[in-house]
Scaffold this motif. Structure first.
Motif, PDB file in Angstrom:
ATOM      1  N   THR A  60      16.112  -5.327   2.980  1.00 31.28           N
ATOM      2  CA  THR A  60      16.723  -4.356   2.087  1.00 31.28           C
ATOM      3  C   THR A  60      16.578  -4.855   0.662  1.00 31.28           C
ATOM      4  O   THR A  60      16.996  -5.962   0.334  1.00 31.28           O
ATOM      5  CB  THR A  60      18.215  -4.162   2.410  1.00 31.28           C
ATOM      6  N   LEU A  61      15.972  -4.040  -0.178  1.00 34.59           N
ATOM      7  CA  LEU A  61      15.748  -4.422  -1.568  1.00 34.59           C
ATOM      8  C   LEU A  61      16.930  -3.998  -2.438  1.00 34.59           C
ATOM      9  O   LEU A  61      17.641  -3.053  -2.115  1.00 34.59           O
ATOM     10  CB  LEU A  61      14.469  -3.770  -2.087  1.00 34.59           C
ATOM     11  N   ALA A  62      17.121  -4.692  -3.549  1.00 34.52           N
ATOM     12  CA  ALA A  62      18.186  -4.359  -4.488  1.00 34.52           C
ATOM     13  C   ALA A  62      17.851  -3.047  -5.192  1.00 34.52           C
ATOM     14  O   ALA A  62      16.726  -2.548  -5.113  1.00 34.52           O
ATOM     15  CB  ALA A  62      18.360  -5.488  -5.500  1.00 34.52           C
ATOM     16  N   GLU A  63      18.807  -2.488  -5.877  1.00 33.80           N
ATOM     17  CA  GLU A  63      18.607  -1.240  -6.604  1.00 33.80           C
ATOM     18  C   GLU A  63      17.513  -1.397  -7.655  1.00 33.80           C
ATOM     19  O   GLU A  63      17.415  -2.424  -8.310  1.00 33.80           O
ATOM     20  CB  GLU A  63      19.907  -0.825  -7.293  1.00 33.80           C
ATOM     21  N   GLY A  64      16.680  -0.372  -7.798  1.00 32.04           N
ATOM     22  CA  GLY A  64      15.631  -0.399  -8.805  1.00 32.04           C
ATOM     23  C   GLY A  64      14.326  -1.019  -8.343  1.00 32.04           C
ATOM     24  O   GLY A  64      13.404  -1.169  -9.116  1.00 32.04           O
ATOM     25  N   GLU A  65      14.210  -1.371  -7.068  1.00 32.54           N
ATOM     26  CA  GLU A  65      12.989  -1.983  -6.541  1.00 32.54           C
ATOM     27  C   GLU A  65      12.253  -1.024  -5.610  1.00 32.54           C
ATOM     28  O   GLU A  65      11.642  -1.425  -4.641  1.00 32.54           O
ATOM     29  CB  GLU A  65      13.342  -3.271  -5.765  1.00 32.54           C
ATOM     30  N   ILE A  66      12.281   0.251  -5.899  1.00 31.75           N
ATOM     31  CA  ILE A  66      11.778   1.272  -4.978  1.00 31.75           C
ATOM     32  C   ILE A  66      10.247   1.314  -4.911  1.00 31.75           C
ATOM     33  O   ILE A  66       9.680   1.646  -3.896  1.00 31.75           O
ATOM     34  CB  ILE A  66      12.334   2.656  -5.365  1.00 31.75           C
ATOM     35  N   ASN A  67       9.527   0.960  -5.956  1.00 33.17           N
ATOM     36  CA  ASN A  67       8.066   1.065  -5.979  1.00 33.17           C
ATOM     37  C   ASN A  67       7.367  -0.081  -5.255  1.00 33.17           C
ATOM     38  O   ASN A  67       6.222  -0.350  -5.482  1.00 33.17           O
ATOM     39  CB  ASN A  67       7.574   1.138  -7.413  1.00 33.17           C
ATOM     40  N   PHE A  68       8.066  -0.744  -4.373  1.00 31.97           N
ATOM     41  CA  PHE A  68       7.551  -1.920  -3.683  1.00 31.97           C
ATOM     42  C   PHE A  68       6.386  -1.581  -2.749  1.00 31.97           C
ATOM     43  O   PHE A  68       5.419  -2.319  -2.653  1.00 31.97           O
ATOM     44  CB  PHE A  68       8.681  -2.570  -2.903  1.00 31.97           C
ATOM     45  N   ALA A  69       6.430  -0.477  -2.035  1.00 27.71           N
ATOM     46  CA  ALA A  69       5.419  -0.152  -1.034  1.00 27.71           C
ATOM     47  C   ALA A  69       4.060   0.138  -1.651  1.00 27.71           C
ATOM     48  O   ALA A  69       3.041   0.026  -0.983  1.00 27.71           O
ATOM     49  CB  ALA A  69       5.862   1.039  -0.196  1.00 27.71           C
ATOM     50  N   ASP A  70       3.997   0.490  -2.921  1.00 25.47           N
ATOM     51  CA  ASP A  70       2.717   0.749  -3.567  1.00 25.47           C
ATOM     52  C   ASP A  70       1.889  -0.531  -3.697  1.00 25.47           C
ATOM     53  O   ASP A  70       0.674  -0.478  -3.760  1.00 25.47           O
ATOM     54  CB  ASP A  70       2.937   1.350  -4.959  1.00 25.47           C
ATOM     55  N   GLU A  71       2.556  -1.699  -3.698  1.00 27.68           N
ATOM     56  CA  GLU A  71       1.859  -2.969  -3.821  1.00 27.68           C
ATOM     57  C   GLU A  71       1.280  -3.448  -2.507  1.00 27.68           C
ATOM     58  O   GLU A  71       0.431  -4.309  -2.483  1.00 27.68           O
ATOM     59  CB  GLU A  71       2.806  -4.027  -4.408  1.00 27.68           C
ATOM     60  N   LEU A  72       1.779  -2.910  -1.377  1.00 30.17           N
ATOM     61  CA  LEU A  72       1.273  -3.332  -0.080  1.00 30.17           C
ATOM     62  C   LEU A  72      -0.056  -2.756   0.116  1.00 30.17           C
ATOM     63  O   LEU A  72      -0.974  -2.694   0.401  1.00 30.17           O
ATOM     64  CB  LEU A  72       2.211  -2.898   1.045  1.00 30.17           C
TER      65      LEU A  72
END
Length: 95
Positions: free
Chosen positions: A83-95
Motif C-alpha cells: 500500500t503506497l502513501a497518498e500522492g504516489e498513484i502514478n507508480f504503475a506507469d514505471e513498471l
C-alpha cells in the motif's frame, strides 16, 4: 536478505492487481519466499523512490500440473500487497 534486487522478483500483473491499484493505491509484487515485510518495504522504497504505508504478504501454493502420465507441482511462491502513501498513484506507469 542480501540486497533489494533479490527481494523483488517482479510485478504481479493480474486483473485483481490492476483493480487494487486503481481503487486503493496498492501494488502487487512477486517476492522471494524468505523475504519479510520490512525487507519488502525497504526494497520498494529504495528501488522506486516512493513512500510505502504498509505491506501485506501471502504464500501462494503451487498448482498440480500433468504432462502425459507424469503428475507434478509448480513451485510455491510469495506475493506482497504494498500500500503506497497518498500522492504516489502514478507508480504503475514505471513498471
Amino acid at each position: 536478505m542480501k540486497n533489494q534486487y533479490d527481494v523483488l522478483k517482479g510485478p504481479c500483473l493480474t486483473e485483481k492487481a490492476t483493480l487494487l491499484h486503481e481503487t486503493d493505491g496498492k501494488v502487487v509484487f512477486k517476492v522471494h519466499p524468505k523475504a519479510n515485510k520490512i525487507d519488502i518495504k525497504n526494497a520498494v522504497e529504495q528501488m522506486f523512490k516512493v513512500k510505502v504505508k504498509e505491506v501485506h504478504t501471502t504464500n501462494m501454493p503451487g498448482k498440480q500440473k500433468r504432462v502425459g502420465k507424469t503428475i507434478g507441482n509448480t513451485n510455491n511462491w510469495k506475493k506482497a500487497y504494498v500500500t503506497l502513501a497518498e500522492g504516489e498513484i502514478n507508480f504503475a506507469d514505471e513498471l
